[in-house]
Write a protein that holds these residues in place. Structure first.
Motif, short mmCIF file in Angstrom:
data_model
loop_
_atom_site.label_atom_id
_atom_site.label_comp_id
_atom_site.label_asym_id
_atom_site.label_seq_id
_atom_site.Cartn_x
_atom_site.Cartn_y
_atom_site.Cartn_z
N GLY A 1 -8.46 10.64 -3.42
CA GLY A 1 -7.62 9.47 -3.23
C GLY A 1 -8.38 8.24 -2.81
O GLY A 1 -7.78 7.23 -2.45
N GLY A 2 -9.71 8.30 -2.84
CA GLY A 2 -10.53 7.15 -2.47
C GLY A 2 -10.93 7.19 -1.00
O GLY A 2 -10.78 8.19 -0.31
N ASN A 3 -11.44 6.07 -0.53
CA ASN A 3 -11.88 5.90 0.85
C ASN A 3 -10.78 5.19 1.64
O ASN A 3 -10.35 4.10 1.24
N PRO A 4 -10.32 5.77 2.76
CA PRO A 4 -9.24 5.12 3.52
C PRO A 4 -9.56 3.69 3.94
O PRO A 4 -8.65 2.88 4.13
N GLU B 1 -8.16 10.52 3.02
CA GLU B 1 -6.94 9.99 2.42
C GLU B 1 -6.02 11.16 2.10
O GLU B 1 -5.84 11.55 0.94
N TYR B 2 -5.44 11.73 3.15
CA TYR B 2 -4.67 12.96 3.03
C TYR B 2 -3.21 12.77 3.47
O TYR B 2 -2.61 13.65 4.08
N GLN B 3 -2.66 11.60 3.17
CA GLN B 3 -1.30 11.31 3.61
C GLN B 3 -0.27 12.29 3.04
O GLN B 3 0.75 12.55 3.67
N ASP B 4 -0.55 12.85 1.85
CA ASP B 4 0.40 13.81 1.28
C ASP B 4 0.47 15.08 2.12
O ASP B 4 1.48 15.79 2.11
N TYR B 5 -0.58 15.36 2.88
CA TYR B 5 -0.54 16.49 3.81
C TYR B 5 0.19 16.10 5.08
O TYR B 5 1.08 16.83 5.55
N PHE B 6 -0.15 14.94 5.63
CA PHE B 6 0.43 14.54 6.92
C PHE B 6 1.93 14.28 6.83
O PHE B 6 2.67 14.56 7.77
N THR B 7 2.40 13.75 5.70
CA THR B 7 3.81 13.36 5.58
C THR B 7 4.68 14.43 4.91
O THR B 7 5.86 14.20 4.66
N GLN C 1 4.42 15.86 1.85
CA GLN C 1 4.55 15.90 0.39
C GLN C 1 3.99 17.20 -0.19
O GLN C 1 4.46 17.67 -1.21
N TRP C 2 2.99 17.75 0.47
CA TRP C 2 2.33 18.95 -0.06
C TRP C 2 3.15 20.22 0.18
O TRP C 2 3.40 21.00 -0.72
N ASP C 3 3.58 20.44 1.42
CA ASP C 3 4.28 21.69 1.74
C ASP C 3 5.63 21.50 2.40
O ASP C 3 6.22 22.46 2.91
N GLY C 4 6.14 20.25 2.41
CA GLY C 4 7.46 20.00 2.98
C GLY C 4 7.49 19.89 4.49
O GLY C 4 8.57 19.78 5.08
N LYS C 5 6.32 19.88 5.14
CA LYS C 5 6.28 19.80 6.61
C LYS C 5 5.34 18.66 7.02
O LYS C 5 4.27 18.48 6.44
N TRP C 6 5.76 17.94 8.06
CA TRP C 6 4.91 16.89 8.60
C TRP C 6 3.78 17.53 9.40
O TRP C 6 3.99 18.52 10.11
N TRP D 1 -7.44 7.91 15.82
CA TRP D 1 -7.25 7.55 14.41
C TRP D 1 -8.55 7.06 13.80
O TRP D 1 -9.33 6.33 14.42
N HIS D 2 -8.77 7.43 12.55
CA HIS D 2 -9.85 6.85 11.76
C HIS D 2 -9.36 5.62 11.01
O HIS D 2 -10.14 4.73 10.68
N GLY D 3 -8.09 5.58 10.75
CA GLY D 3 -7.44 4.47 10.06
C GLY D 3 -5.94 4.69 10.08
O GLY D 3 -5.44 5.68 10.64
N ARG D 4 -5.19 3.79 9.47
CA ARG D 4 -3.75 3.92 9.45
C ARG D 4 -3.33 5.20 8.72
O ARG D 4 -3.74 5.43 7.59
N MET D 5 -2.57 6.02 9.40
CA MET D 5 -2.11 7.30 8.86
C MET D 5 -3.28 8.22 8.50
O MET D 5 -3.16 9.11 7.67
#
Length: 721
Positions: A45-48, A81-87, A89-94, A109-113
């Protein structure tokens, strides 16, 4: 389901040359076409930190491949850049609750989200499925998992408490309440990222094998010196023995090396000296294993400064890395998009911002292209050889928080053993306690400096190796009061039948001494132990505090080891192939400049002048190309260049090649020729004359100076003589 044993072939090589690499989150563009051998594409997903428009990973890879680059992959193991894991999207759990949390309840934090992660097994499953698999499916066979970092101040999240219970079998304990809790917390942090890398790399190798690919796995990591100073816990030296690791990138740059330290009672930045020790700790960590090591430098750094600051400190770190002649692989820059397109202050105190100055870009390209020519060398850095400082991973365990009033300001218990010698022109080496089982670890060491005031041995076997080395003739200078609060943590030296009050007591017993020998020299077999009852920090926190240490070591070196005179000077010098490398130290025995005579090209001057004498002042460095060392005086050849040279052709009276480098930069070259040229042509890909092309002959050196505007499509140079 894979059942792969984590093993690697350390001799495996790809058919493509991979001597110089760089990491980028962007697609190829003419402004960043720096002509390294391989582009390490950052992040699915690139560099945060990169706020530019996102382009698909596969498209970024193809854009570099289309320009002839090898392509590798890098992502963070501790953040990304792992927002799909944190939010969810990947497994349905935050999963934002898996971030590293400090005592006040704040996530780091390393960056936003983008939190620093407690690497749970579920998170590792996500990394493997959503990132590693996709990368291998795209045909990438080299994977870099960078910066396995757990902040020392973290350790208060529910995710960490869960891992604690699973690892130790008893409930979590707050690390700020006791030295033992801090020690246990750090050991767990260390273990979690060891497990993370082993798990991800094992999967990568087995999945690659299922597709007929040999996947190589690398760990880009800061040095043990830096992680300890910045109060971060990482597996570090243990990675050297992890079977599924193929190599490493030593992430040393201005940002790490400008961290201030103490010497002679003064607190300040010492960029060259710190870089020299950082590279040394990385080199010694992996040298016994024979695995590949890339040394990194950065023409700028993470924090906004001015261009002259960047240039001066780039020279310092660049010189430091080249003083390790057994390393010849390099990451030439991280984030070329930042280096070439970033806007920074034009001078100190100025608010005007601009892209990299033309002259600095030219100098940088000369330096980078010299790395493509840099070979291994058996030569040694000038100065008395054989003095080493012992380090260990547990340096990171005792940094934060402090307990019982005992402090180690800016890692002074380490620098207190290294800087007194380095500042006197002694090229002090590093040895890792985790590597003592390797026969080569201490083979060149005459005197080993060590302390347990800032670290402890994690296994008793280290003392067996040390005792054996001493008895066979080794010399150890042990400095320490042995009164720091971590001496009493419940560890192997006071558990399972052992009742030693300090970690060193076990070593002293192995040497046939009482548990707390007084200050002085002790003959041990053919070797010697010398005990100094001061913590090494006292050698640098106080003005002239190192006098006794210097006197003791000098006497042992000259009289006991009979290693010759322990010579003190204010410089380090290395001849490496045709290159002359010089660093002159300030705060040393005198302020005399270093002088060298001969016939040289000054590579830190973007005009590439030919000089017959160079004088280097204290706190400065120099890199020279020795024209007199050119072996074949009948062969036309490029000696120094700010562009990568391809397709060289030598005919009877003609020498030609193609020169490539980023657009919006100026090329300069020094070309050795048997005689003065009659005509020089510089044509771009459209058969037009290259912009601003000039040439000038220098008879005394038999070199041709050439300059023109760079072109990523190439400029064809043809010289008739």
């Amino acid at each position: 389901m894979f059942t792969y044993s984590c093993k690697t072939n350390t001799t495996a090589e790809t058919t493509n040359k991979e001597k110089t690499v760089f990491q980028t989150s962007r697609e190829w563009r003419p402004t960043i076409d720096n002509r390294g051998d391989a582009a390490i594409i950052y992040g699915v997903g690139g560099n945060p930190s990169d706020k530019s428009k996102r382009i698909q990973f596969e498209d970024r890879v193809k854009s570099w491949q289309d320009r002839g680059y090898g392509t590798h992959f890098m992502t963070g193991i501790a953040w990304g850049e792992y927002q799909d894991y944190f939010t969810g999207q990947w497994d349905g759990k935050w999963h934002l609750d898996e971030g590293q949390v400090q005592q006040n309840g704040d996530t780091i934090w390393h960056g936003r989200m983008v939190p620093y992660i407690v690497p749970s097994k579920n998170y590792l499953k996500y990394i493997k499925e959503m990132h590693v698999k996709r990368v291998i499916d795209a045909g990438i066979d080299a994977i870099y998992m960078e910066e396995p970092e757990f902040w020392a101040r973290a350790g208060y999240s529910d995710a960490f408490k869960k891992e604690w219970q699973e690892y130790y079998g008893f409930p979590w304990r707050p690390q700020h309440e006791s030295p033992e809790n801090t020690w246990l917390s750090s050991k767990l942090k260390y273990q979690l990222y060891y497990r993370a890398l082993e798990d991800v790399f094992t999967y990568a190798k087995e999945y690659g094998k299922s597709k007929g690919m040999n996947i190589r796995c690398y760990v880009p990591t800061h040095s043990l010196v830096n992680y300890s100073q910045w109060q971060i816990v990482s597996p570090e030296a243990s990675l050297a023995s992890m079977p599924c690791v193929d190599g490493y990138i030593a992430q040393v740059w201005t940002g790490t090396s400008r961290e201030p330290n103490f010497y002679n009672g003064n607190y300040r930045e010492r960029v060259f000296e710190t870089a020299f020790l950082e590279y040394g700790s990385m080199q010694s960590m992996t040298a016994p294993t024979g695995r590949k090591m890339f040394f990194l430098t950065d023409p700028i750094e993470d924090w906004p400064r001015d261009w002259e600051d960047y240039r001066k400190n780039y020279q310092a770190t660049f010189t430091a890395q080249l003083l390790y002649p057994d390393i010849d692989n390099y990451e030439i820059m991280p984030w070329p998009e930042r280096v070439y397109e970033g806007l920074y202050n034009v001078s100190a105190g100025s608010k005007e911002k601009a892209r990299i100055p033309r002259k600095y870009a030219t100098q940088m390209h000369v330096m980078v292209n010299a790395l493509n020519d840099m070979s291994l060398s058996n030569n040694k850095v000038s100065g008395s050889q054989g003095i080493s400082v012992l380090m260990g991973n547990s340096l990171m365990f005792q940094r934060f928080p402090t307990h019982e009033g005992y402090d180690d300001p800016q890692l002074s218990n380490f620098y207190g053993q290294a800087l007194p010698f380095l500042k006197r022109g002694v090229p002090v080496s590093i040895a890792h306690i985790e590597n003592l089982s390797y026969s080569g670890t201490l083979k060149d060491t005459r005197i080993l400096l060590m302390t347990y005031s800032n670290m402890k041995p994690l296994e008793p076997k280290a003392h067996e190796h040390l005792a054996d080395w001493i008895k066979k003739g080794g010399i150890v200078v042990y400095s320490g009061r042995d009164n720091d609060p971590f001496q009493t943590v419940r560890e192997w030296w006071n558990q399972e039948g052992n009742q030693y009050l300090t970690a060193s007591a076990h070593l002293f017993e192995k040497l046939g001494l009482e548990s707390a020998p007084a200050e002085g020299a002790y003959k041990i077999g053919k070797g010697t132990l010398y005990v100094l009852r001061k913590d090494p920090k006292e050698y640098v926190l106080n003005k002239e505090g190192d006098r006794e240490l210097i006197e003791v070591v000098k006497n042992l070196y000259e009289q006991t080891a009979k290693a010759g005179t322990l010579t003190f000077k204010n410089s380090l010098y290395l001849q490496r192939g045709n290159y002359e490398l010089i660093s002159v130290l300030d705060e040393s025995i005198d302020p005399t400049p270093y002088r060298i005579e001969g016939l040289f090209i000054d590579l830190y001057d973007p005009s590439l002048p030919v000089i017959t004498q160079k004088e280097v002042q204290p706190n400065h460095q120099s890199m020279l190309y020795n024209i007199n060392k050119v072996s074949n005086k009948k062969k036309p050849q490029v000696l120094a260049t700010a562009a990568r040279v391809y397709d060289e052709k030598i005919e009877k009276n003609t020498y030609s090649f193609l020169a490539k480098s980023p657009i919006e930069s100026t090329n300069v070259m020094r070309i050795f020729l048997p005689k003065q040229p009659e005509e020089c042509k510089f044509m771009d890909a459209n058969q037009n004359e290259a912009v601003n092309s000039t040439w000038e002959w220098h008879e005394a050196s038999k070199t041709l100076f050439v300059s023109f505007e760079n072109n990523p499509d190439g400029v064809r140079v043809e010289i008739d003589f």
